[in-house]
Design an enzyme around this catalytic site. Structure first.
Site, PDB file in Angstrom:
ATOM      1  N   LYS A   1      42.767  39.534  39.344  1.00  0.00           N
ATOM      2  CA  LYS A   1      42.260  38.265  39.872  1.00  0.00           C
ATOM      3  C   LYS A   1      41.201  37.644  38.949  1.00  0.00           C
ATOM      4  O   LYS A   1      41.228  36.453  38.685  1.00  0.00           O
ATOM      5  CB  LYS A   1      41.656  38.462  41.276  1.00  0.00           C
ATOM      6  CG  LYS A   1      42.643  38.997  42.303  1.00  0.00           C
ATOM      7  CD  LYS A   1      42.040  39.044  43.710  1.00  0.00           C
ATOM      8  CE  LYS A   1      40.892  40.022  43.867  1.00  0.00           C
ATOM      9  NZ  LYS A   1      41.263  41.450  43.716  1.00  0.00           N
TER      10      LYS A   1
ATOM     11  N   ARG B   1      38.668  38.092  52.556  1.00  0.00           N
ATOM     12  CA  ARG B   1      39.176  39.460  52.628  1.00  0.00           C
ATOM     13  C   ARG B   1      39.422  39.902  54.063  1.00  0.00           C
ATOM     14  O   ARG B   1      39.845  41.039  54.283  1.00  0.00           O
ATOM     15  CB  ARG B   1      38.164  40.397  51.993  1.00  0.00           C
ATOM     16  CG  ARG B   1      38.424  40.709  50.514  1.00  0.00           C
ATOM     17  CD  ARG B   1      37.265  41.546  50.014  1.00  0.00           C
ATOM     18  NE  ARG B   1      37.548  42.425  48.936  1.00  0.00           N
ATOM     19  CZ  ARG B   1      37.242  42.189  47.664  1.00  0.00           C
ATOM     20  NH1 ARG B   1      36.726  41.037  47.306  1.00  0.00           N
ATOM     21  NH2 ARG B   1      37.478  43.103  46.747  1.00  0.00           N
TER      22      ARG B   1
ATOM     23  N   ARG C   1      39.477  50.156  33.424  1.00  0.00           N
ATOM     24  CA  ARG C   1      38.446  49.105  33.410  1.00  0.00           C
ATOM     25  C   ARG C   1      37.041  49.717  33.478  1.00  0.00           C
ATOM     26  O   ARG C   1      36.092  49.161  32.940  1.00  0.00           O
ATOM     27  CB  ARG C   1      38.684  48.162  34.598  1.00  0.00           C
ATOM     28  CG  ARG C   1      37.781  46.940  34.604  1.00  0.00           C
ATOM     29  CD  ARG C   1      38.201  45.937  35.644  1.00  0.00           C
ATOM     30  NE  ARG C   1      37.737  46.271  36.978  1.00  0.00           N
ATOM     31  CZ  ARG C   1      38.003  45.549  38.067  1.00  0.00           C
ATOM     32  NH1 ARG C   1      38.750  44.457  37.977  1.00  0.00           N
ATOM     33  NH2 ARG C   1      37.542  45.907  39.244  1.00  0.00           N
TER      34      ARG C   1
ATOM     35  N   ARG D   1      31.106  49.266  36.135  1.00  0.00           N
ATOM     36  CA  ARG D   1      31.060  49.235  37.600  1.00  0.00           C
ATOM     37  C   ARG D   1      31.254  50.638  38.163  1.00  0.00           C
ATOM     38  O   ARG D   1      32.263  51.288  37.903  1.00  0.00           O
ATOM     39  CB  ARG D   1      32.173  48.312  38.140  1.00  0.00           C
ATOM     40  CG  ARG D   1      31.831  46.850  38.012  1.00  0.00           C
ATOM     41  CD  ARG D   1      32.968  45.966  38.487  1.00  0.00           C
ATOM     42  NE  ARG D   1      33.422  46.234  39.849  1.00  0.00           N
ATOM     43  CZ  ARG D   1      34.250  45.466  40.515  1.00  0.00           C
ATOM     44  NH1 ARG D   1      34.712  44.375  39.952  1.00  0.00           N
ATOM     45  NH2 ARG D   1      34.624  45.776  41.735  1.00  0.00           N
TER      46      ARG D   1
ATOM     47  N   ARG E   1      38.798  51.625  48.412  1.00  0.00           N
ATOM     48  CA  ARG E   1      38.950  50.170  48.241  1.00  0.00           C
ATOM     49  C   ARG E   1      40.394  49.762  48.496  1.00  0.00           C
ATOM     50  O   ARG E   1      40.654  48.736  49.134  1.00  0.00           O
ATOM     51  CB  ARG E   1      38.518  49.741  46.829  1.00  0.00           C
ATOM     52  CG  ARG E   1      37.007  49.835  46.640  1.00  0.00           C
ATOM     53  CD  ARG E   1      36.616  49.831  45.169  1.00  0.00           C
ATOM     54  NE  ARG E   1      36.841  48.568  44.504  1.00  0.00           N
ATOM     55  CZ  ARG E   1      36.902  48.426  43.169  1.00  0.00           C
ATOM     56  NH1 ARG E   1      36.785  49.475  42.379  1.00  0.00           N
ATOM     57  NH2 ARG E   1      37.091  47.239  42.639  1.00  0.00           N
TER      58      ARG E   1
HETATM   59  P1  AMP Z   1      35.502  42.670  43.777  1.00  0.00           P
HETATM   60  O1  AMP Z   1      34.636  42.317  42.620  1.00  0.00           O
HETATM   61  O2  AMP Z   1      36.222  41.493  44.358  1.00  0.00           O
HETATM   62  O3  AMP Z   1      36.405  43.836  43.485  1.00  0.00           O
HETATM   63  O4  AMP Z   1      34.512  43.172  44.953  1.00  0.00           O
HETATM   64  C1  AMP Z   1      33.696  44.307  44.785  1.00  0.00           C
HETATM   65  C2  AMP Z   1      33.122  44.705  46.118  1.00  0.00           C
HETATM   66  O5  AMP Z   1      32.299  43.653  46.629  1.00  0.00           O
HETATM   67  C3  AMP Z   1      34.128  44.982  47.219  1.00  0.00           C
HETATM   68  O6  AMP Z   1      34.625  46.311  47.165  1.00  0.00           O
HETATM   69  C4  AMP Z   1      33.284  44.738  48.476  1.00  0.00           C
HETATM   70  O7  AMP Z   1      32.408  45.828  48.722  1.00  0.00           O
HETATM   71  C5  AMP Z   1      32.419  43.557  48.042  1.00  0.00           C
HETATM   72  N1  AMP Z   1      33.071  42.269  48.365  1.00  0.00           N
HETATM   73  C6  AMP Z   1      33.510  41.328  47.479  1.00  0.00           C
HETATM   74  N2  AMP Z   1      34.045  40.282  48.111  1.00  0.00           N
HETATM   75  C7  AMP Z   1      33.956  40.567  49.444  1.00  0.00           C
HETATM   76  C8  AMP Z   1      34.379  39.878  50.622  1.00  0.00           C
HETATM   77  N3  AMP Z   1      35.005  38.692  50.565  1.00  0.00           N
HETATM   78  N4  AMP Z   1      34.112  40.475  51.814  1.00  0.00           N
HETATM   79  C9  AMP Z   1      33.476  41.661  51.900  1.00  0.00           C
HETATM   80  N5  AMP Z   1      33.084  42.374  50.822  1.00  0.00           N
HETATM   81  C10 AMP Z   1      33.327  41.833  49.602  1.00  0.00           C
END
Ligand code: AMP
Length: 192
Positions: free
Chosen positions: A14, A89, A128, A134, A146
């Site tokens: 993404k 989400r 990654r 991260r 996740r």
């Molecule tokens: P990402 O960078 O999109 O992989 O998000 C990393 C982490 O941020 C996720 O595993 C969640 O803990 C948190 N997170 C990101 N976006 C959301 C969302 N829309 N709702 C809830 N938690 C989120």
């Protein structure tokens, strides 16, 4: 406005594809994960709270995430459109997003969902981790959390957009360029 939800499990690509889309269509990129990580870096109250969930691979609570998104959207009144990356989400987030966009007299144009099978996601995330820094990418049990949270809480959001005839599935396997071409073509078809 062109408002795209770029959807998919962790590791689907993404973030990478968002970079291509914002350039071609002149959109504002809103990644909730990036915003949380920026807050963690600043050691803000929101960052401290978000980190406690992110470190376990869990979702940050809807109330917190929705409020943050609302505030970010309202800072970008001049935007030609948005790419929502990592949001919504949950179904509650999807409903809240519709409400927020309605206050701007606009709505989601489409959800483009990158489809990638689980073993490939794990491979990509572990790979990654060597460059992303991260903590949630480098630990297989957090990655599995996740993916399982995605399957249980996030994947059902597809239905929200299917019901509105806005859902498009994109094969997320192949080179970055091949996937970009598929996305451009899906968006251009929708716009035509
Ligand atoms: P990402 O960078 O999109 O992989 O998000 C990393 C982490 O941020 C996720 O595993 C969640 O803990 C948190 N997170 C990101 N976006 C959301 C969302 N829309 N709702 C809830 N938690 C989120």
């Amino acid at each position: 406005m062109l408002n795209i939800v770029l959807f998919g499990p962790p590791g689907a690509g993404k973030g990478t594809q968002s970079e291509r889309l914002i350039e071609k269509y002149n959109l504002v990129h809103l990644s909730t994960g990036d915003i949380f990580r920026a807050n963690i870096k600043m050691e803000s109250e929101l960052g401290v709270l978000a980190k406690s969930y992110m470190d376990q691979g869990l979702l940050v609570p809807d109330s917190v995430t929705i409020e943050m998104l609302r505030s970010e959207v309202s800072k970008k009144q001049e935007a030609l459109g948005f790419i929502f990356d990592g949001f919504p989400r949950t179904n509650a987030q999807a409903a809240a997003l519709d409400e927020v966009l309605l206050t701007f007299n606009t709505s989601i144009t489409m959800m483009a969902a990158l489809e990638v099978e689980e073993e490939e996601l794990k491979r990509r995330l572990l790979n990654r981790a060597t460059t992303s820094g991260r903590a949630d990418d480098g630990d297989i049990s957090i990655i599995e959390n996740r993916i399982s949270v995605y399957n249980k809480e996030t994947a059902p959001v597809k239905m929200f957009y299917q019901n509105q005839n806005k859902f498009i599935s994109i094969n997320g396997l192949g080179t970055i360029d091949e996937i970009t071409t598929r996305l451009f073509s899906a968006i251009d078809t929708k716009l035509a």
